[in-house]
Scaffold this motif. Structure first.
Motif, PDB file in Angstrom:
ATOM      1  N   ALA A 309       0.956  -1.150   0.004  1.00  0.00           N
ATOM      2  CA  ALA A 309      -0.114  -0.005  -0.079  1.00  0.00           C
ATOM      3  C   ALA A 309       0.819   1.332  -0.018  1.00  0.00           C
ATOM      4  CB  ALA A 309      -0.954  -0.063   1.114  1.00  0.00           C
ATOM      5  N   GLY A 310       1.985   1.303   0.819  1.00  0.00           N
ATOM      6  CA  GLY A 310       3.037   2.448   0.891  1.00  0.00           C
ATOM      7  C   GLY A 310       3.522   2.702  -0.681  1.00  0.00           C
ATOM      8  N   HIS A 311       3.942   1.395  -1.458  1.00  0.00           N
ATOM      9  CA  HIS A 311       4.598   1.687  -2.391  1.00  0.00           C
ATOM     10  C   HIS A 311       3.467   2.337  -3.522  1.00  0.00           C
ATOM     11  CE1 HIS A 311       8.619  -0.182  -2.581  1.00  0.00           C
ATOM     12  NE2 HIS A 311       8.200  -0.851  -1.427  1.00  0.00           N
ATOM     13  N   ARG A 312       2.314   1.753  -3.388  1.00  0.00           N
ATOM     14  CA  ARG A 312       1.306   2.191  -4.427  1.00  0.00           C
ATOM     15  C   ARG A 312       1.012   3.550  -4.059  1.00  0.00           C
ATOM     16  NH1 ARG A 312      -2.429  -3.116  -3.465  1.00  0.00           N
ATOM     17  NH2 ARG A 312      -2.241  -3.899  -5.642  1.00  0.00           N
ATOM     18  N   GLN A 313       1.136   4.080  -2.885  1.00  0.00           N
ATOM     19  CA  GLN A 313       0.943   5.536  -2.668  1.00  0.00           C
ATOM     20  C   GLN A 313       2.170   6.373  -3.387  1.00  0.00           C
ATOM     21  OE1 GLN A 313      -0.091   7.022   0.981  1.00  0.00           O
ATOM     22  NE2 GLN A 313      -0.591   5.168   1.901  1.00  0.00           N
ATOM     23  N   LEU A 314       3.163   5.969  -3.336  1.00  0.00           N
ATOM     24  CA  LEU A 314       4.438   6.614  -4.206  1.00  0.00           C
ATOM     25  C   LEU A 314       4.171   6.481  -5.535  1.00  0.00           C
ATOM     26  CD1 LEU A 314       7.479   5.302  -2.159  1.00  0.00           C
ATOM     27  CD2 LEU A 314       6.045   7.444  -1.735  1.00  0.00           C
ATOM     28  N   ILE A 315       3.578   5.603  -6.054  1.00  0.00           N
ATOM     29  CA  ILE A 315       3.422   5.397  -7.479  1.00  0.00           C
ATOM     30  C   ILE A 315       2.398   6.331  -8.023  1.00  0.00           C
ATOM     31  CG2 ILE A 315       2.405   3.733  -9.155  1.00  0.00           C
ATOM     32  CD1 ILE A 315       3.797   1.562  -7.750  1.00  0.00           C
ATOM     33  N   THR A 316       1.130   6.280  -7.335  1.00  0.00           N
ATOM     34  CA  THR A 316      -0.024   7.266  -7.549  1.00  0.00           C
ATOM     35  C   THR A 316       0.556   8.631  -7.638  1.00  0.00           C
ATOM     36  OG1 THR A 316      -1.404   5.729  -6.604  1.00  0.00           O
ATOM     37  CG2 THR A 316      -2.187   7.943  -6.528  1.00  0.00           C
ATOM     38  N   ALA A 317       1.270   9.041  -6.545  1.00  0.00           N
ATOM     39  CA  ALA A 317       1.754  10.607  -6.313  1.00  0.00           C
ATOM     40  C   ALA A 317       2.822  10.839  -7.624  1.00  0.00           C
ATOM     41  CB  ALA A 317       2.639  10.727  -5.151  1.00  0.00           C
ATOM     42  N   ALA A 318       3.593  10.008  -7.932  1.00  0.00           N
ATOM     43  CA  ALA A 318       4.659  10.100  -8.941  1.00  0.00           C
ATOM     44  C   ALA A 318       4.016  10.449 -10.623  1.00  0.00           C
ATOM     45  CB  ALA A 318       5.709   9.071  -9.172  1.00  0.00           C
ATOM     46  N   HIS A 319       2.740   9.557 -10.645  1.00  0.00           N
ATOM     47  CA  HIS A 319       2.165   9.537 -11.865  1.00  0.00           C
ATOM     48  C   HIS A 319       1.355  10.886 -12.024  1.00  0.00           C
ATOM     49  CE1 HIS A 319       2.381   4.944 -12.763  1.00  0.00           C
ATOM     50  NE2 HIS A 319       3.635   5.557 -13.006  1.00  0.00           N
ATOM     51  N   ARG A 320       0.812  11.433 -10.898  1.00  0.00           N
ATOM     52  CA  ARG A 320      -0.116  12.472 -10.725  1.00  0.00           C
ATOM     53  C   ARG A 320       0.767  13.674 -11.204  1.00  0.00           C
ATOM     54  NH1 ARG A 320      -3.613  13.336  -5.536  1.00  0.00           N
ATOM     55  NH2 ARG A 320      -4.601  11.410  -6.621  1.00  0.00           N
ATOM     56  N   TYR A 321       2.239  13.678 -10.881  1.00  0.00           N
ATOM     57  CA  TYR A 321       3.002  14.740 -11.387  1.00  0.00           C
ATOM     58  C   TYR A 321       3.650  14.412 -12.616  1.00  0.00           C
ATOM     59  CZ  TYR A 321       2.187  17.886  -7.380  1.00  0.00           C
ATOM     60  OH  TYR A 321       1.700  18.493  -6.369  1.00  0.00           O
ATOM     61  N   GLY A 322       3.198  13.439 -13.375  1.00  0.00           N
ATOM     62  CA  GLY A 322       3.889  12.992 -14.651  1.00  0.00           C
ATOM     63  C   GLY A 322       5.226  12.470 -14.555  1.00  0.00           C
ATOM     64  N   VAL A 323       5.655  11.901 -13.479  1.00  0.00           N
ATOM     65  CA  VAL A 323       6.984  11.365 -13.144  1.00  0.00           C
ATOM     66  C   VAL A 323       7.054  10.022 -13.264  1.00  0.00           C
ATOM     67  CG1 VAL A 323       8.870  11.153 -11.464  1.00  0.00           C
ATOM     68  CG2 VAL A 323       7.510  13.420 -11.686  1.00  0.00           C
TER      69      VAL A 323
END
Length: 408
Positions: A309-323
């Motif tokens: 779940a923690g890794h998924r939060q990082l993935i979601t945040a990165a993708h929200r910023y186009g990273v």
């Protein structure tokens, strides 16, 4: 990866919002679109006492002292700027003056290369507690993998210093004002930590992007040879420079850091610092994540579901910023201070998810790279720095070599 004096569980409502919110100084979108690119970086933490590496200067801070720090940048330009932080200060940080120069041996600088740094066109700056400062653009032509020296002079007491404990490089201190002194003679005191310095950015060349290595002590390079620039992000930067790609590589590793929990001695969690240390890096394009090892070692109740779940939060945040975000598997820990049967089971479960879920944009199998062929739960002996956990210079080189540069 040291024992924490305080750990606060974090998988709480609102973390994702915090991950995705822009900083007060700049948004991640602006960081990607302006003319600056991060070429060197360091994550910072609150002041603390001595560690297994020895004493540091963070609790006492500085007064009538010149502080000289040497960094190796990953990409060059015709201009640069320096970022400083007073994030954990107890009052305003009053910097009397600062310089940047090309580095000579030890604490010396190359004569004729010193440039004065200014902040809003002034030599001095007062950085409020909890805030950062960025210098003005400074003309100094640099090239990839060049070493620079930043000298900070504090005439009055600073109070406790925001710092980075495991710098894998030597910081030098002199009594009095030695900002422009090219010699090393006055810089008699040495520290294994860095202070206030969070980044160097470059501009004035063709557009390029930054790759951020984000992790714990393995990314931080705590087991690498000091002053040799052998951390895995350093060695990745060498590969990138040799390839001719228009990328920089910056290191946002923090020794002892956890994915899910804050610690007084090892920084706020990866979830809490991802926005500042990754998404706000100037020019960020890609992040390589290596997190979870300390959660396994210091939280006997952590589950694979929580780490995923923690890794998924990082993935979601990165993708929200186009990273773009690359996931690194959790490395072996058998026979180390973090080892446990339950932790090993959770490690394998999380690694299976990283490898097969397809949720990361790309995967680098750090665990397989470092594993003993005869026992994949253990670190290969030729890569062991001596504690069955941290890779030596050869192991760090193997991590850098495992990354597919085209995935960045």
């Amino acid at each position: 990866m040291r024992i924490h004096r305080l750990a606060v569980p974090l998988l709480a409502t609102g973390i994702l919002a915090a991950l995705s919110a822009p900083t007060s100084a700049t948004t991640a979108t602006a960081a990607r679109t302006d003319r600056w690119t991060g070429t060197w970086a360091s994550a910072v933490q609150r002041p603390m006492g001595a560690t297994w590496q020895g004493k540091n200067w963070s609790l006492d801070g500085f007064a009538n002292s010149s502080l000289r720090q040497v960094v190796r940048i990953s990409a060059g330009g015709s201009q640069l700027r320096v970022r400083l932080s007073n994030r954990y200060g107890t009052g305003p940080l009053r910097l009397t003056g600062a310089t940047v120069a090309k580095a000579g041996p030890g604490a010396s600088t190359v004569p004729g290369t010193t440039r004065n740094l200014t902040f809003r066109h002034l030599a001095s700056v007062a950085v409020p507690a909890g805030q950062d400062a960025v210098s003005d653009a400074t003309p100094l032509r640099t090239t990839a993998l060049e070493r620079l020296t930043i000298t900070l002079y504090f005439a009055t007491p600073t109070g406790p210093a925001t710092f980075h404990e495991s710098a894998a490089a030597t910081t030098y201190r002199a009594s009095g004002e030695h900002r422009t002194d090219p010699s090393a003679g006055a810089f008699r005191d040495e520290s294994h930590s860095s202070y206030y310095l969070t980044g160097v950015d470059v501009a004035g060349t063709s557009t390029r992007s930054a790759v951020v290595a984000f992790g714990d002590s393995i990314t931080d390079g705590v087991s690498s040879t000091r002053n040799a620039d052998n951390r895995y992000p350093d060695q990745l930067a060498e590969r990138v420079a040799a390839s001719g790609r228009r990328l920089s590589v910056v290191n946002a590793g923090l020794s002892g850091n956890r994915l899910l929990a804050d610690s007084e001695c090892c920084g706020v969690s990866a979830l809490h610092r991802f926005r500042h240390d990754v998404l706000s890096q100037p020019g960020v394009r890609t992040v390589i994540v290596s997190q979870g090892l300390n959660d396994l070692g210091f939280n006997p109740d952590v589950t694979a579901a929580q780490l995923i779940a923690g890794h998924r939060q990082l993935i979601t945040a990165a993708h929200r910023y186009g990273v773009r975000i690359v996931g690194g598997t959790i490395t072996p820990m058998k026979g180390s201070m973090l080892d446990s049967a339950r932790g090993e089971l959770v490690r394998q479960q999380v690694n299976q998810w990283i490898r097969t879920s397809g949720e990361y944009d790309a995967v680098v199998d750090f665990a397989a790279v470092l594993a003993d062929p005869a026992d994949p739960t253990a670190l290969r002996s030729s890569y062991d720095a001596g504690d069955a956990l941290h890779p030596n210079d050869a192991g760090l080189a193997a991590l850098a070599a495992a990354i597919d540069i085209s995935s960045l």
